[in-house]
Design a protein around this motif. Structure first.
Motif, mmCIF file in Angstrom:
data_model
loop_
_atom_site.group_PDB
_atom_site.id
_atom_site.type_symbol
_atom_site.label_atom_id
_atom_site.label_comp_id
_atom_site.label_asym_id
_atom_site.label_seq_id
_atom_site.Cartn_x
_atom_site.Cartn_y
_atom_site.Cartn_z
ATOM 1 N N ILE A 1 -14.592 -18.586 -43.762
ATOM 2 C CA ILE A 1 -14.478 -19.386 -42.541
ATOM 3 C C ILE A 1 -15.370 -20.627 -42.652
ATOM 4 N N LYS A 2 -16.545 -20.480 -43.225
ATOM 5 C CA LYS A 2 -17.438 -21.630 -43.403
ATOM 6 C C LYS A 2 -16.771 -22.703 -44.252
ATOM 7 N N GLU A 3 -16.062 -22.285 -45.296
ATOM 8 C CA GLU A 3 -15.359 -23.248 -46.147
ATOM 9 C C GLU A 3 -14.296 -24.003 -45.350
ATOM 10 N N LEU A 4 -13.592 -23.317 -44.463
ATOM 11 C CA LEU A 4 -12.604 -23.994 -43.615
ATOM 12 C C LEU A 4 -13.265 -25.050 -42.740
ATOM 13 N N THR A 5 -14.418 -24.700 -42.160
ATOM 14 C CA THR A 5 -15.077 -25.625 -41.225
ATOM 15 C C THR A 5 -15.695 -26.829 -41.936
ATOM 16 N N LYS A 6 -15.834 -26.762 -43.242
ATOM 17 C CA LYS A 6 -16.321 -27.923 -43.987
ATOM 18 C C LYS A 6 -15.248 -29.008 -44.097
ATOM 19 N N THR A 7 -13.986 -28.596 -43.954
ATOM 20 C CA THR A 7 -12.874 -29.523 -44.125
ATOM 21 C C THR A 7 -12.171 -29.863 -42.821
ATOM 22 N N TYR A 8 -12.107 -28.894 -41.905
ATOM 23 C CA TYR A 8 -11.302 -29.060 -40.695
ATOM 24 C C TYR A 8 -12.148 -28.918 -39.441
ATOM 25 N N ASP A 9 -11.650 -29.485 -38.332
ATOM 26 C CA ASP A 9 -12.325 -29.303 -37.051
ATOM 27 C C ASP A 9 -12.088 -27.876 -36.555
ATOM 28 N N SER A 10 -12.689 -27.525 -35.434
ATOM 29 C CA SER A 10 -12.630 -26.141 -34.948
ATOM 30 C C SER A 10 -11.204 -25.695 -34.650
ATOM 31 N N TYR A 11 -10.407 -26.564 -34.047
ATOM 32 C CA TYR A 11 -9.048 -26.173 -33.677
ATOM 33 C C TYR A 11 -8.168 -25.956 -34.899
ATOM 34 N N ARG A 12 -8.254 -26.855 -35.861
ATOM 35 C CA ARG A 12 -7.441 -26.720 -37.077
ATOM 36 C C ARG A 12 -7.928 -25.528 -37.901
ATOM 37 N N SER A 13 -9.238 -25.330 -37.971
ATOM 38 C CA SER A 13 -9.774 -24.172 -38.699
ATOM 39 C C SER A 13 -9.218 -22.881 -38.113
ATOM 40 N N ARG A 14 -9.193 -22.792 -36.802
ATOM 41 C CA ARG A 14 -8.699 -21.576 -36.152
ATOM 42 C C ARG A 14 -7.196 -21.403 -36.369
ATOM 43 N N GLU A 15 -6.440 -22.495 -36.305
ATOM 44 C CA GLU A 15 -4.998 -22.412 -36.567
ATOM 45 C C GLU A 15 -4.730 -21.881 -37.973
ATOM 46 N N ILE A 16 -5.445 -22.436 -38.938
ATOM 47 C CA ILE A 16 -5.290 -21.986 -40.329
ATOM 48 C C ILE A 16 -5.685 -20.520 -40.440
ATOM 49 N N TRP A 17 -6.794 -20.144 -39.806
ATOM 50 C CA TRP A 17 -7.280 -18.759 -39.866
ATOM 51 C C TRP A 17 -6.249 -17.786 -39.308
ATOM 52 N N ILE A 18 -5.649 -18.120 -38.178
ATOM 53 C CA ILE A 18 -4.651 -17.233 -37.576
ATOM 54 C C ILE A 18 -3.452 -17.073 -38.516
ATOM 55 N N GLN A 19 -3.044 -18.152 -39.168
ATOM 56 C CA GLN A 19 -1.937 -18.056 -40.131
ATOM 57 C C GLN A 19 -2.316 -17.161 -41.312
ATOM 58 N N ILE A 20 -3.547 -17.281 -41.773
ATOM 59 C CA ILE A 20 -4.021 -16.440 -42.874
ATOM 60 C C ILE A 20 -3.993 -14.965 -42.462
ATOM 61 N N ILE A 21 -4.496 -14.664 -41.266
ATOM 62 C CA ILE A 21 -4.475 -13.274 -40.788
ATOM 63 C C ILE A 21 -3.042 -12.761 -40.726
ATOM 64 N N ASN A 22 -2.132 -13.566 -40.221
ATOM 65 C CA ASN A 22 -0.729 -13.150 -40.146
ATOM 66 C C ASN A 22 -0.154 -12.872 -41.530
ATOM 67 N N ASN A 23 -0.518 -13.681 -42.517
ATOM 68 C CA ASN A 23 -0.071 -13.422 -43.890
ATOM 69 C C ASN A 23 -0.658 -12.124 -44.423
ATOM 70 N N TRP A 24 -1.932 -11.869 -44.123
ATOM 71 C CA TRP A 24 -2.561 -10.613 -44.544
ATOM 72 C C TRP A 24 -1.843 -9.421 -43.907
ATOM 73 N N ASP B 1 -19.349 -21.027 -34.136
ATOM 74 C CA ASP B 1 -18.312 -20.979 -33.101
ATOM 75 C C ASP B 1 -16.973 -20.508 -33.664
ATOM 76 N N VAL B 2 -16.561 -21.096 -34.772
ATOM 77 C CA VAL B 2 -15.271 -20.735 -35.358
ATOM 78 C C VAL B 2 -15.293 -19.278 -35.828
ATOM 79 N N THR B 3 -16.409 -18.830 -36.353
ATOM 80 C CA THR B 3 -16.518 -17.426 -36.767
ATOM 81 C C THR B 3 -16.352 -16.498 -35.570
ATOM 82 N N GLY B 4 -16.974 -16.823 -34.456
ATOM 83 C CA GLY B 4 -16.816 -16.021 -33.242
ATOM 84 C C GLY B 4 -15.364 -15.959 -32.795
ATOM 85 N N TRP B 5 -14.672 -17.096 -32.798
ATOM 86 C CA TRP B 5 -13.253 -17.112 -32.415
ATOM 87 C C TRP B 5 -12.413 -16.336 -33.422
#
Length: 149
Positions: A56-79, A114-118
């Motif tokens: 998640i930290k790597e995501l937040t280095k590249t994307y803002d909180s909203y985009r990081s969370r969108e990507i994260w949710i897609q990753i979880i769905n793929n898992w 914040d993104v980790t909490g979400w």
């Protein structure tokens, strides 16, 4: 999916090994394994993903909180798609809780927190089972009837 969280060095890894054994595949961000969405190369019915707060930290280095969370949710769905593709499959996700305590001064660390909490809220909502590990002891805080053992 089984989500396990708790403080750093509180026995999450040992608890998972004791609960599930060592017969599955284990991917760890702590050993610099890159974040992956595709597990077609996994030849095991048990897959443990450890250190997701690092991914998640790597995501937040590249994307803002909203985009990081969108990507994260897609990753979880793929898992989850990988897990649900075969009846015997079990996905175990381990993440250290970094959301308690003093709020970081640095903007990038606040964003990560914040993104980790979400992300953990999203994991908890999608998981069949959620355990918190403190000092090597588990407390199940969610368990659905769909949970696999």
């Amino acid at each position: 999916m089984h989500f396990i969280t708790g403080g750093a060095f509180n026995g999450k890894r040992a608890w998972v090994k004791n609960t599930y054994g060592l017969t599955g595949s284990w991917l760890s961000a702590y050993q610099e394994t890159p974040l992956t969405e595709n597990f077609n190369h996994i030849n095991s019915d048990l897959l443990v993903l450890e250190g997701i707060e690092i991914w998640i930290k790597e995501l937040t280095k590249t994307y803002d909180s909203y985009r990081s969370r969108e990507i994260w949710i897609q990753i979880i769905n793929n898992w989850l798609s990988w897990e649900k593709a075969e009846l015997e499959r079990r996905l175990v996700v381990i993440g250290t809780d970094i959301t308690k305590g003093v709020v970081p001064i640095e903007r990038e660390n606040r964003l990560w927190r914040d993104v980790t909490g979400w992300a953990y809220q999203d994991l908890s909502a999608m998981a069949d089972k959620v355990d918190v590990i403190w000092y090597g002891l588990n407390q199940t805080i969610k368990q659905t009837g769909d949970e696999k053992q």
